[in-house]
Design a protein around this motif. Sequence first.
Motif, PDB file in Angstrom:
ATOM      1  N   PHE A  81       9.425  17.451   7.238  1.00 21.63           N
ATOM      2  CA  PHE A  81       8.992  16.531   6.195  1.00 21.63           C
ATOM      3  C   PHE A  81       8.377  15.294   6.828  1.00 21.63           C
ATOM      4  O   PHE A  81       8.785  14.843   7.905  1.00 21.63           O
ATOM      5  CB  PHE A  81      10.197  16.132   5.328  1.00 21.63           C
ATOM      6  N   GLY A  82       7.381  14.731   6.172  1.00 26.09           N
ATOM      7  CA  GLY A  82       6.795  13.469   6.597  1.00 26.09           C
ATOM      8  C   GLY A  82       6.128  12.795   5.420  1.00 26.09           C
ATOM      9  O   GLY A  82       5.625  13.462   4.503  1.00 26.09           O
ATOM     10  N   ALA A  83       6.136  11.488   5.405  1.00 27.77           N
ATOM     11  CA  ALA A  83       5.520  10.748   4.299  1.00 27.77           C
ATOM     12  C   ALA A  83       5.059   9.389   4.800  1.00 27.77           C
ATOM     13  O   ALA A  83       5.555   8.871   5.806  1.00 27.77           O
ATOM     14  CB  ALA A  83       6.493  10.582   3.137  1.00 27.77           C
ATOM     15  N   LEU A  84       4.103   8.823   4.088  1.00 32.98           N
ATOM     16  CA  LEU A  84       3.561   7.509   4.422  1.00 32.98           C
ATOM     17  C   LEU A  84       3.147   6.819   3.144  1.00 32.98           C
ATOM     18  O   LEU A  84       2.491   7.419   2.282  1.00 32.98           O
ATOM     19  CB  LEU A  84       2.356   7.651   5.343  1.00 32.98           C
ATOM     20  N   THR A  85       3.550   5.568   2.972  1.00 31.53           N
ATOM     21  CA  THR A  85       3.101   4.767   1.841  1.00 31.53           C
ATOM     22  C   THR A  85       2.495   3.471   2.366  1.00 31.53           C
ATOM     23  O   THR A  85       2.869   2.981   3.433  1.00 31.53           O
ATOM     24  CB  THR A  85       4.261   4.437   0.885  1.00 31.53           C
ATOM     25  N   LYS A  86       1.552   2.917   1.610  1.00 30.75           N
ATOM     26  CA  LYS A  86       0.876   1.699   2.035  1.00 30.75           C
ATOM     27  C   LYS A  86       0.390   0.929   0.812  1.00 30.75           C
ATOM     28  O   LYS A  86      -0.131   1.517  -0.144  1.00 30.75           O
ATOM     29  CB  LYS A  86      -0.316   2.037   2.930  1.00 30.75           C
ATOM     30  N   THR A  87       0.561  -0.374   0.860  1.00 30.48           N
ATOM     31  CA  THR A  87       0.061  -1.273  -0.182  1.00 30.48           C
ATOM     32  C   THR A  87      -0.779  -2.351   0.483  1.00 30.48           C
ATOM     33  O   THR A  87      -0.381  -2.905   1.511  1.00 30.48           O
ATOM     34  CB  THR A  87       1.215  -1.914  -0.968  1.00 30.48           C
ATOM     35  N   THR A  88      -1.955  -2.649  -0.095  1.00 20.49           N
ATOM     36  CA  THR A  88      -2.886  -3.596   0.519  1.00 20.49           C
ATOM     37  C   THR A  88      -3.444  -4.552  -0.522  1.00 20.49           C
ATOM     38  O   THR A  88      -3.753  -4.146  -1.652  1.00 20.49           O
ATOM     39  CB  THR A  88      -4.056  -2.849   1.190  1.00 20.49           C
ATOM     40  N   TYR A  89      -3.587  -5.810  -0.127  1.00 27.27           N
ATOM     41  CA  TYR A  89      -4.316  -6.803  -0.935  1.00 27.27           C
ATOM     42  C   TYR A  89      -5.418  -7.397  -0.074  1.00 27.27           C
ATOM     43  O   TYR A  89      -5.199  -7.758   1.083  1.00 27.27           O
ATOM     44  CB  TYR A  89      -3.408  -7.928  -1.431  1.00 27.27           C
ATOM     45  N   ASP A  90      -6.631  -7.512  -0.655  1.00 32.38           N
ATOM     46  CA  ASP A  90      -7.795  -8.041   0.049  1.00 32.38           C
ATOM     47  C   ASP A  90      -8.421  -9.125  -0.814  1.00 32.38           C
ATOM     48  O   ASP A  90      -8.870  -8.861  -1.931  1.00 32.38           O
ATOM     49  CB  ASP A  90      -8.799  -6.918   0.307  1.00 32.38           C
ATOM     50  N   SER A  91      -8.461 -10.349  -0.292  1.00 32.33           N
ATOM     51  CA  SER A  91      -8.994 -11.460  -1.086  1.00 32.33           C
ATOM     52  C   SER A  91     -10.512 -11.421  -1.193  1.00 32.33           C
ATOM     53  O   SER A  91     -11.086 -12.085  -2.056  1.00 32.33           O
ATOM     54  CB  SER A  91      -8.556 -12.802  -0.479  1.00 32.33           C
ATOM     55  N   ALA A  92     -11.204 -10.630  -0.335  1.00 31.32           N
ATOM     56  CA  ALA A  92     -12.668 -10.586  -0.386  1.00 31.32           C
ATOM     57  C   ALA A  92     -13.157 -10.086  -1.739  1.00 31.32           C
ATOM     58  O   ALA A  92     -14.188 -10.541  -2.236  1.00 31.32           O
ATOM     59  CB  ALA A  92     -13.214  -9.703   0.733  1.00 31.32           C
ATOM     60  N   ASP A  93     -12.456  -9.135  -2.334  1.00 30.11           N
ATOM     61  CA  ASP A  93     -12.801  -8.649  -3.676  1.00 30.11           C
ATOM     62  C   ASP A  93     -11.597  -8.698  -4.614  1.00 30.11           C
ATOM     63  O   ASP A  93     -11.580  -8.019  -5.638  1.00 30.11           O
ATOM     64  CB  ASP A  93     -13.385  -7.233  -3.620  1.00 30.11           C
ATOM     65  N   GLN A  94     -10.600  -9.486  -4.260  1.00 28.64           N
ATOM     66  CA  GLN A  94      -9.384  -9.653  -5.060  1.00 28.64           C
ATOM     67  C   GLN A  94      -8.802  -8.297  -5.468  1.00 28.64           C
ATOM     68  O   GLN A  94      -8.365  -8.090  -6.605  1.00 28.64           O
ATOM     69  CB  GLN A  94      -9.630 -10.494  -6.311  1.00 28.64           C
TER      70      GLN A  94
END
Length: 759
Positions: free
Chosen positions: A177-190
Amino acid sequence: MGSRFLRHQHLWAGTAMVMALGITSTAYAQEATTDDQSTELKPIVLTTEKGGRVADSPQTQTTERAKIQERMVTDFKDFARRIDAGVNFNSNTKSVNIRGLQDQRVLTTIDGIRLPWLTDPRDSAQGGVNSFDFDSLSSVDITKGADSSRYGSGTLGGVVELRTLNPEDLIEEGKNFGALTKTTYDSADQSAGGNAAIAGRFNDSWLLVQGGYKKGHETENQGHIGGYGTTRTEANPADFVQKNLLVKFHQYLEGGHRFGLTADLFNRDEDFDNMRGTTSSYEQGGFKSGEEVDRKRFSGSYDFISPDGTDIVDQASVNIYWQKEKLNNTTDAIRLIDPRAFAPGGAGWHYGPPYGVYKRDNMIEQTSYGITGNAEKELEIGGVAHEFRFGGELYWQKTHQYSSGVDNCPDVDWTTVPQPYGPQSCRLLHSNASDMPDVDSVVFGAFVEDDIKLMDNRLTITPGVRFDWYSHDPKSTAAFERSPNYDPSYLNSNDDFGISPKLRFAWQATPELELFAQYARGFRAPTVTELYQNYGAPGSYARIGNPDLETETSNGFEIGAKYAGTDYSVSATVFNNYYRNFIDTVTIAPPGGEYPIGGITGYDNINKVRIYGIELAGEWRFHPHWRTWGSFAWTNGRDSETGAYLNSVAPLRAIVGLGYAQETWGTDVSLTMAADRDKVSGSGFEAPGYGIVDLSAWWAPEQIGEVDVKGLKVQAGVFNVFDKKYWDAVSVPDGTTIASRDYYSEPGRTFKVSISKKF
């Protein structure tokens, strides 16, 4: 555009489910895995990493997912700014630019399948090669220049090979089993977005499900003039939603065989409040526009690696696929009428109605299906070692274009209305028709090359050749026959073939140093838009294709060196390319006669174009935990007969970076520089030079207090730290004035934050 969102919503219902599954699987993941201090994905270890790719070219530079994530790259603009100075992205045409060539002259593939760059005859709907999510990628391969014996048509500038995640990338050896989660915020385009991938295996069956969702607004620029009209330099307000879903299944069989199935869906839908485009012709606040790119791909794959080298081939890959890419550009506005409007019914000339509805949906789509494959075999013949590589592709395409809409133009024959009476926009625009026929295409290509190793394998001579053939067959449709410019004699088939040889010499001067020289002939077939577009109307202007266009060819010469040592690596290349039958836009007839407003423009083959330049890259690990890297590219391109510069050529660019990293944290700073671009022709934009600084840091703790957080990674970056106003030269359209150029400026100081967790 909102209605299309509803139509596509059922396709993306799985995306939210995938992300939720990845996020809520933490407890299970901790039970199913052992200690893991890294969030970087491992490459495939059970089979070839090439999976559908042709064998690596010495001119190919591979960027693995670890570096993409480390440099916080989320699009091609980031890639060009923080990884490779020789790669650019044209935001105006939405195409990759390599060595001064872009659009249809740079080939982009995803898992070995061509991603078409499309444009409709109105230059309204453009793009397509960016129809993927960078978070779904395993690696990016960049080949600069034409490697003729491998890729075929469309590679005059280079090749961008995208590889998506495989389940083997997430599942570490000894785990199921393997998993990956990611959350991103970029102010260039909000923008804020989430991405999740989960993979599992049962015996020899492997499954991956990956999904992403991002929502944001307009990309910042450094214009400061607001309001309505052409004097506005601030970015138009915008909202976008981007979604992707990737599903892969792999089945291994004894003897080195792997079968696979893939479903790959992508959609990006963006709506604009076109305040800058709102002039006296439109009601203020009533001019909305939108852009949508939608791609669907289903494919089956077969990969083979000979367990002991005794099989007829050492390794092979085959891919069978179906893909559909669709671009839409929409307008929804209230248009003001020219006061000198024609009154039907013989009432003469008078002031027309104050306003009316104006809508357009300009669409182009291309559906393709086909098969690609390649194989390798090492042999010894007459005491000389050979490594043969061979393969090919066969695919069918159907291209369809249509412009639908409603407006408030009087239903009259504008050729009978004397100038300057009547709304000029009514003379020009027409809707509910196609500006080109439907086109059925067949394309075939095959290649073979051989690494001949001499002098104890220190000298490698690689001859290669590729054969390409294509046929475009236009079909008249009722929609095309409604076009004001319809001409049945215009529908001529176009076909041609090309033979592209290559010869490369490589000398292994030392175990670390390789010197090489290469000649390669390139080939590009004209696109269906270049051949068959027919946009316009009598009384206005016309843009037409040329069914008699010849294929573009190139003769490219390169010399270079690569050094790969323990502590540092360096590469250098000098290239000189000559192009024949270069396809360019030309004026066929000046304004006047039947087309008084803009005349007739079209396409023709230019006899000679030359592009040459220098590229450098390197990295130095000069002290434990410390490293520095750099990338440099300079290109010059001109029409050899007229001396005119090619405005698609980027100015000299360079990237210099410095990084420090320990086991649980690290930081990087980079300086991206560009020289003045003063060598342009006509109304090309003379971009001033610039230098911008980017700063980023990451933290990957093993524990926070008494809580085990192995696999957690927090990244943050500040980009354009000193808020420098600058322009990306290749993204600014020709004809841009000094007064309006700030509208095309790049973002000022921005920041980006991401949190990822690998299980």
